[in-house]
Design a protein around this motif. Structure first.
Motif, short mmCIF file in Angstrom:
data_model
loop_
_atom_site.label_atom_id
_atom_site.label_comp_id
_atom_site.label_asym_id
_atom_site.label_seq_id
_atom_site.Cartn_x
_atom_site.Cartn_y
_atom_site.Cartn_z
N THR A 13 0.81 -1.21 0.00
CA THR A 13 0.00 0.00 0.00
C THR A 13 0.85 1.27 0.00
OG1 THR A 13 -0.03 0.11 2.40
CG2 THR A 13 -1.80 -1.14 1.34
N ILE A 15 2.01 2.58 2.66
CA ILE A 15 1.79 3.30 3.91
C ILE A 15 3.06 3.35 4.75
CG2 ILE A 15 0.54 3.23 6.11
CD1 ILE A 15 -1.79 1.97 4.40
N THR A 16 3.77 2.22 4.79
CA THR A 16 5.01 2.19 5.55
C THR A 16 6.03 3.15 4.93
OG1 THR A 16 4.61 -0.08 6.16
CG2 THR A 16 6.87 0.69 6.34
N VAL A 71 9.79 -5.54 -1.55
CA VAL A 71 10.36 -6.84 -1.21
C VAL A 71 10.64 -7.65 -2.47
CG1 VAL A 71 9.47 -6.93 1.13
CG2 VAL A 71 8.06 -7.74 -0.74
N HIS A 108 10.35 -12.25 2.83
CA HIS A 108 10.10 -11.39 1.68
C HIS A 108 8.62 -11.32 1.37
CE1 HIS A 108 14.15 -10.35 -0.20
NE2 HIS A 108 14.32 -10.67 1.06
N ARG A 109 7.88 -11.19 2.40
CA ARG A 109 6.44 -11.01 2.22
C ARG A 109 6.20 -9.61 1.67
NH1 ARG A 109 2.36 -10.80 5.72
NH2 ARG A 109 3.50 -10.44 7.63
N GLY A 111 4.62 -6.41 2.10
CA GLY A 111 3.87 -5.47 2.92
C GLY A 111 3.45 -6.04 4.26
N ARG A 112 3.27 -5.17 5.20
CA ARG A 112 2.90 -5.60 6.53
C ARG A 112 1.44 -5.99 6.62
NH1 ARG A 112 1.38 0.05 9.33
NH2 ARG A 112 0.69 -1.04 11.14
N PHE A 113 0.64 -5.63 5.62
CA PHE A 113 -0.79 -5.84 5.75
C PHE A 113 -1.28 -7.10 5.04
CE2 PHE A 113 -0.20 -1.19 6.08
CZ PHE A 113 -0.53 -1.08 7.42
#
Lengths: 273, 273
Positions: A13, A15-16, A71, A108-109, A111-113
């Motif tokens: 997204t 956002i980070t 990532v 290596h996912r 995004g955190r969401f």
């Protein structure tokens, strides 16, 4: 005129990237044009962004600053190597030292969401938002036993946005309850709050600022008059002091700062996010 | 058992440290114990935190990971040099290269939120929260002309949390309006939305998921029945398609992801935050 164009490029997204980039840029007095490019997860999309960044460098005669949270290695390497820009790579700078420290490879996912919509934490957060909405401005005294915190204070001192922020960002069930002239005349907390006094946290505000905020809503009213604001604030503070309710002033604080202080006060380590 | 203790240490609220640290840690499958230490802005407070970090290293036999956002040089140097920990210093790593790039010194302000309560951006954000609350769930058709976006969709598909998130995080005035069986029978959008069709954005959801969410609220009701959810969703999607309203499915998306997609669709560069 802004000094420089700043890009936030992410395969999630963004956002980070933006939160972090803004915290860095807040250290500078210069103004910048912000451009967000989320969901850049293919070589093709990255080439479009690279063209845009390099075009900006030519047009403005100054290379942009680019914050990336990527990532995907292909996308990351393309952007890092082909942009005429100061590229700030958050993952490479920090993820790799942690891999070395923990002795494991990162997922290596993206995004955190990712997949968060299925998680218990996310579910609890949505429930907290629903709870805080249902318990905004003393609308309901039902289920107050479930509240993590009950914000109290005079009308328009910042209770509602703080409650919603606590719910949305931290998964905290935050009710809020106004202290009104009726309470001051009775010289007592609203009776529905009495069983939950230890969950109450107070907000107060400077009278000048309160009067200004209330005048935006109801110009020239008694409600907004400086003398009335002073009276209500004095009474509310006296009541909170007598009842042993901690409070802080919202006058010079953002909802983020207020929320952090409240959380430190009520339960330092029970934050979900 | 968590693999490692992670500290977030800041002289502000610590929100930036935590958001960034979490985005890094999300790259790893290991679980960690999180400890937040905001408002560490004196040598004395930093010594307490250092003692805590070094104590943790001894007790756990593994050095902690410490994310810092410290603009106070004394505090930063103490923590960086005296902790038995992997210290990740976001400001030093990124602020200093930008100083070189821009040819100016950073303000070394404490935190991104300092003084924010006085800014126009912050004011607009609070106004947006008030607007979104007043226009939640079709409560009011007044001032819809002021809305930046109007979310539409069946009951419980995620409109409310998304609206509040857009307001709180991006300063977007986001109204939301339910599509209900009455609308499907009339086979038309609610009349108050017609003048604002181009501001509408739709949310939809899988019928299974919707039925599950509605059953948490009203177990065993017709409202929550899978067949009814299927009917409502089909009708809503048909209506939105005919009216040319873009939509997305909230089933596997977090509110952050939904919000980012909506913003890309309606106005890519009008984000305040």
């Amino acid at each position: 005129m802004p000094n420089r164009t700043v890009f936030f490029v992410s395969d999630g997204t963004g956002i980070t990237a933006e939160t972090f980039g803004n915290s860095i840029l807040a250290q500078f007095s210069s103004r910048h044009r912000h451009v967000r490019r989320p969901f850049i997860d293919t070589a093709e999309k990255s080439d479009q962004v690279i063209a845009e960044i390099n075009g900006t460098a030519v047009v403005e005669g100054k290379r942009p600053i680019v914050f990336i949270t990527l990532v995907n290695d292909t996308v990351r390497d393309r952007i890092a190597s082909r942009c005429n820009a100061l590229v700030m790579d958050m993952f490479r700078t920090f993820v790799e030292p942690i891999e070395a420290e923990l002795g494991i490879k990162s997922n290596h996912r993206v995004g955190r969401f990712s997949d968060v919509a299925k998680s218990q934490e996310y579910h609890d957060r949505i429930e907290a938002i629903n709870f805080s909405l249902a318990h905004d401005d003393g609308q309901s005294s039902r289920n107050l036993a479930e509240a993590d915190v009950i914000l109290v204070g005079v009308s328009r001192c910042g209770k509602t946005p703080t409650s919603l922020y606590l719910a949305m960002q931290h998964g905290i069930k935050a009710a809020n309850y106004p202290l009104i002239p009726d309470d001051f005349e009775r010289d007592a907390l609203p009776s529905s709050l009495l069983p939950y006094k230890r969950k109450c946290f107070g907000l107060t505000i400077d009278a000048d600022r309160l009067s200004q905020i209330r005048n935006e809503r109801r110009p020239g009213s008694k409600y907004a008059a400086l003398a009335n604001c002073r009276y209500e604030i004095n009474e509310a503070e006296r009541l909170m002091k007598r009842e042993g309710i901690h409070w802080l002033s919202s006058t010079h604080k953002s909802i983020e700062e207020i929320a952090t202080t409240i959380l430190s006060d009520i339960r330092p380590d029970r934050l979900i996010y």
